[in-house]
Design a protein around this motif. Structure first.
Motif, PDB file in Angstrom:
ATOM      1  N   GLU A 161      30.020  35.946  44.966  1.00  0.00           N
ATOM      2  CA  GLU A 161      30.146  35.874  43.511  1.00  0.00           C
ATOM      3  C   GLU A 161      30.182  37.266  42.891  1.00  0.00           C
ATOM      4  O   GLU A 161      31.013  37.547  42.013  1.00  0.00           O
ATOM      5  CB  GLU A 161      28.983  35.080  42.920  1.00  0.00           C
ATOM      6  N   GLU A 162      29.297  38.150  43.352  1.00  0.00           N
ATOM      7  CA  GLU A 162      29.241  39.502  42.797  1.00  0.00           C
ATOM      8  C   GLU A 162      30.515  40.275  43.104  1.00  0.00           C
ATOM      9  O   GLU A 162      31.072  40.973  42.235  1.00  0.00           O
ATOM     10  CB  GLU A 162      28.029  40.238  43.360  1.00  0.00           C
ATOM     11  N   TYR A 163      31.004  40.149  44.325  1.00  0.00           N
ATOM     12  CA  TYR A 163      32.230  40.847  44.714  1.00  0.00           C
ATOM     13  C   TYR A 163      33.438  40.306  43.952  1.00  0.00           C
ATOM     14  O   TYR A 163      34.336  41.075  43.572  1.00  0.00           O
ATOM     15  CB  TYR A 163      32.471  40.706  46.217  1.00  0.00           C
ATOM     16  N   SER A 164      33.493  38.997  43.742  1.00  0.00           N
ATOM     17  CA  SER A 164      34.626  38.426  43.016  1.00  0.00           C
ATOM     18  C   SER A 164      34.646  38.897  41.567  1.00  0.00           C
ATOM     19  O   SER A 164      35.700  39.215  41.012  1.00  0.00           O
ATOM     20  CB  SER A 164      34.584  36.899  43.087  1.00  0.00           C
ATOM     21  N   LEU A 165      33.467  38.968  40.948  1.00  0.00           N
ATOM     22  CA  LEU A 165      33.387  39.479  39.578  1.00  0.00           C
ATOM     23  C   LEU A 165      33.816  40.944  39.521  1.00  0.00           C
ATOM     24  O   LEU A 165      34.508  41.374  38.584  1.00  0.00           O
ATOM     25  CB  LEU A 165      31.957  39.327  39.049  1.00  0.00           C
ATOM     26  N   PHE A 166      33.417  41.713  40.524  1.00  0.00           N
ATOM     27  CA  PHE A 166      33.815  43.118  40.596  1.00  0.00           C
ATOM     28  C   PHE A 166      35.339  43.250  40.702  1.00  0.00           C
ATOM     29  O   PHE A 166      35.960  44.040  39.982  1.00  0.00           O
ATOM     30  CB  PHE A 166      33.140  43.791  41.787  1.00  0.00           C
ATOM     31  N   LEU A 167      35.964  42.460  41.600  1.00  0.00           N
ATOM     32  CA  LEU A 167      37.405  42.565  41.806  1.00  0.00           C
ATOM     33  C   LEU A 167      38.188  42.112  40.583  1.00  0.00           C
ATOM     34  O   LEU A 167      39.199  42.727  40.222  1.00  0.00           O
ATOM     35  CB  LEU A 167      37.821  41.755  43.036  1.00  0.00           C
TER      36      LEU A 167
END
Length: 300
Positions: free
Chosen positions: A152-158
């Motif tokens: 979830e955190e990585y997807s929000l970052f991308l």
């Protein structure tokens, strides 16, 4: 030797490094290499030369480079100055569903990792640009980030990162680039010839005759400019095509070997495993598993 760098993207959701610094000859091996997923490289300090898709570009501070899956590239930095860069590598299929709520952003995301990019670099980016704050924010969160929250955190970052670079990319594509003029590299003619003939048996005499260079000068020039031999580059280029065929067709492993110029199936499997880390059949199974996982996420 040319090689495919294993970042284990089948085991981790995203590889991230912020402001990594090296200096001297430890910086790079000076070889062509590729990565499983998309790589985003941001250069904070340093200068040198990048070769990708048979073209060369000046590497300089304030630039961003995009390398598509298994796209061979070569970076040679000046060893006398620090090389400071940030890196993000990820498997695009895993994150595509997170962009689905924003059609224009999704189209841009797909364009970056599937279309042939006219120019993979953005120049003259300020350290104050929004995406630098995104990198700093993720860097601060990583030490305390729970495994279950990573995707979830990585997807929000991308999503935020691609949203921040989309207008910069579109502005660049809509006008003549204002960055440094691209310099012609000595090895570009050789690379262009190899692109046309890499599926054929490598005949140095034919190559030297068509390029009007002696076999010795040809080999010496290529190694001096790229840090790898012609035969090693051809091997890496064949593997890149093999990966494309494994993931986009249902051709047999033997047929794919023949398509890239390796008629001995046993030798093809051995060559593939030595560079990729798994056999062609195992690689295809891993890819299919990743695609299934991505589709399940999309339906949730």
């Amino acid at each position: 030797m040319s090689y495919v760098q294993n970042i284990r993207l089948n085991e981790i959701s995203l590889y991230f490094a912020y402001q990594r610094t090296t200096i001297g000859h430890e910086q790079f091996k000076g070889t062509f290499h590729a990565h499983q997923g998309v790589e985003i490289l941001i250069v904070h300090e340093g200068h040198g030369t990048l070769i990708v898709d048979q073209k060369s570009y000046e590497m300089t501070s304030g630039m961003l480079c995009v390398f598509q899956p298994y796209q061979l590239h070569h970076i040679q930095m000046d060893p006398e100055t620090p090389f400071v860069r940030s890196i993000v590598q990820f498997e695009p299929a895993l994150y595509e569903s997170y962009f689905s709520h924003w059609p224009r952003l999704l189209a841009f995301f797909k364009h970056i990792h599937t279309n042939k990019l006219t120019d993979p670099c953005l120049y003259e980016l300020s350290e104050l640009d929004q995406f630098h704050a995104l990198f700093q924010s993720l860097e601060a969160k990583l030490p305390s980030l729970n495994k279950k929250d990573e995707l979830e955190e990585y997807s929000l970052f991308l999503v935020a990162f691609f949203r921040s670079i989309m207008p910069l990319w579109e502005q660049r594509e809509g006008q003549i680039r204002t960055g440094p003029t691209r310099k012609t590299h000595q090895a570009e003619r050789i690379l262009s010839w190899l692109e046309e003939h890499y599926t054929e048996p490598l005949r140095l005499e034919l190559m030297s005759a068509e390029l009007h260079l002696s076999p010795y000068h040809l080999s010496h020039l290529f190694t001096e400019c790229t840090g790898t031999s012609i035969s090693d580059y051809v091997t890496a280029r064949r593997l890149k095509q093999a990966v494309l065929l494994l993931t986009s067709t249902d051709q047999t492993v033997a047929r794919i070997g023949e398509a890239i110029g390796v008629t001995n199936c046993s030798y093809f499997c051995k060559m593939f495993k030595s560079q990729i880390g798994v056999t062609p059949h195992q690689y295809r199974k891993q890819f299919q598993k990743q695609q299934l996982a991505a589709s399940l996420i999309a339906t949730q």
